[in-house]
Design an enzyme around this catalytic site. Structure first.
Site, PDB file in Angstrom:
ATOM      1  N   CYS A 307       0.833  -1.199   0.000  1.00 38.17           N
ATOM      2  CA  CYS A 307       0.000   0.000   0.000  1.00 38.17           C
ATOM      3  C   CYS A 307       0.875   1.260   0.000  1.00 38.17           C
ATOM      4  CB  CYS A 307      -0.918   0.005   1.217  1.00 38.17           C
ATOM      5  SG  CYS A 307      -1.996   1.453   1.332  1.00 38.17           S
ATOM      6  N   CYS A 312       0.623   3.695   5.703  1.00 39.22           N
ATOM      7  CA  CYS A 312       1.538   2.571   5.525  1.00 39.22           C
ATOM      8  C   CYS A 312       2.982   3.027   5.339  1.00 39.22           C
ATOM      9  CB  CYS A 312       1.083   1.716   4.346  1.00 39.22           C
ATOM     10  SG  CYS A 312      -0.426   0.784   4.686  1.00 39.22           S
TER      11      CYS A 312
END
Length: 376
Positions: A307, A312
């Protein structure tokens, strides 16, 4: 509103399109985050723009009760009130009235209901629903409909259909009056009929003949088995005009969204992504993950290594678990952001696959990994 179909996938009914709305273009298929009370929980307008959303949903029932359309009207409409200069779709409040069960009574004139907040009594008619949404200045508003429950017999389903059809006619008349007074938003009709194919066909024909710019498939996600949802969605979508946008309310998981896209659905929304984010459940390409699990205590990897979202990039599962366990608000903010980024990317990738005539392969490949991965 204008709807332009830009590509049809050669292997199924999936399609790409563009909704030309008052507050900018919206590429379809599109997922709409739900801002029930004029806010997508735990996220700012800038967050939503950063992810790439151009259309969100707000709830007429809740905004009517608090703060009231008068307050929002004085603010200059919902866009200004919530600092969102892109498009807004508002539902009519019909599903919320349906979910009140013992606190409401539905007749041909409209729906009487008690507020879930203070028990006060209210009346909502198809005309009033249109007028409230006009004050909100919705780019797309929904007709008031009567949703029958899963397991309803044919008699009740027919009654709900007949009332919904009558309400549609009245809603269209009021919408036309509001347009004559300068309102620029569009009205969508809603197909009912419960799970009876012939009643669905009857309702779809009424919606098509009404001339509304778009049509929603209602009466789903009311407790029915998944297989019946898919079956009903498939045959109902085939009944709708090709040239109009199709909208299915209340679906938010990858399996349901990809199935809907395969059958030519252009729009969908759900509270699930942000609700699960607030409860420490996040989505990855290998399936959903529960942050509260002890195995994340020393896991300094991101939620999803594939991601590209800012959550993230900057935060670990260990940190997010710590935030969740200590009930820090930041966990809800970060997890909700990630989940909406995840679903928006899924839909963007679906549009790309349709453009290249490979949607069915994309769906198969995605779900083969998603359903066999690290599910919680």
């Amino acid at each position: 509103m204008q709807f332009e179909i830009t590509k049809n996938d050669e292997s199924c009914a999936a399609r790409n399109g563009i909704l030309h709305l008052e507050h900018g273009e919206v590429h379809t298929p599109v997922f709409m985050p739900v801002g029930t009370n004029g806010t997508v929980k735990a996220l700012t307008s800038d967050d939503l723009k950063e992810i790439g959303f151009n259309l969100i949903l707000s709830n007429t029932y809740h905004l009517y009760l608090r703060p009231g359309e008068e307050v929002i009207g004085k603010a200059g409409g919902l866009h200004k009130f919530m600092n969102w200069n892109r498009n807004i779709l508002t539902d009519s409040g019909g599903f919320q009235v349906f979910s009140l069960s013992g606190l409401r009574k539905i007749k041909e004139e409209g729906a009487w209901f008690q507020s879930h907040i203070d028990g006060s009594k209210h009346f909502l008619s198809p005309e009033k629903a249109v007028k409230i949404q006009t004050v909100l200045n919705s780019d797309i508003q929904m007709q008031l409909d009567y949703c029958s429950h899963w397991g309803a017999d044919r008699k009740e389903a027919q009654k709900a259909l007949n009332i919904t059809s009558d309400w549609l006619s009245r809603a269209v008349n009021t919408w036309e009056e509001e347009k004559a007074n300068g309102y620029k938003g569009s009205l969508f009709s809603i197909v009912q009929g419960n799970f009876f194919p012939d009643l669905r066909k009857e309702s779809a024909e009424v919606c098509a003949e009404s001339g509304t710019p778009g049509i929603a498939i209602g009466g789903l996600s009311v407790g029915e088995p998944k297989e019946l949802f898919f079956e009903t969605l498939a045959y109902t979508s085939e009944m709708l005009p090709q040239e109009k946008p199709r909208y299915v309310m209340g679906i938010g998981t990858p399996e349901y969204i990809l199935n809907a896209i395969e059958h030519g659905i252009d729009m969908f929304d759900c509270v699930l992504l942000t609700r699960e984010g607030r409860n420490g459940r996040v989505y990855t390409k290998k399936g959903p993950v529960s942050l509260k699990k002890a195995e994340n205590t020393h896991d300094f990897s991101p939620i999803d290594k594939e991601c590209a979202c800012k959550v993230c990039k900057d935060y670990s599962r260990a940190y997010l678990r710590h935030l969740f366990k200590t009930k820090e608000i930041l966990c809800s903010m970060l997890a909700s952001y990630h989940n909406l980024y995840f679903i928006n990317e899924l839909v963007q990738n679906s549009r790309n696959a349709i453009r290249e005539n490979r949607f069915l392969k994309y769906k198969k490949d995605f779900l083969s990994v998603y359903t066999e991965g690290e599910n919680d």
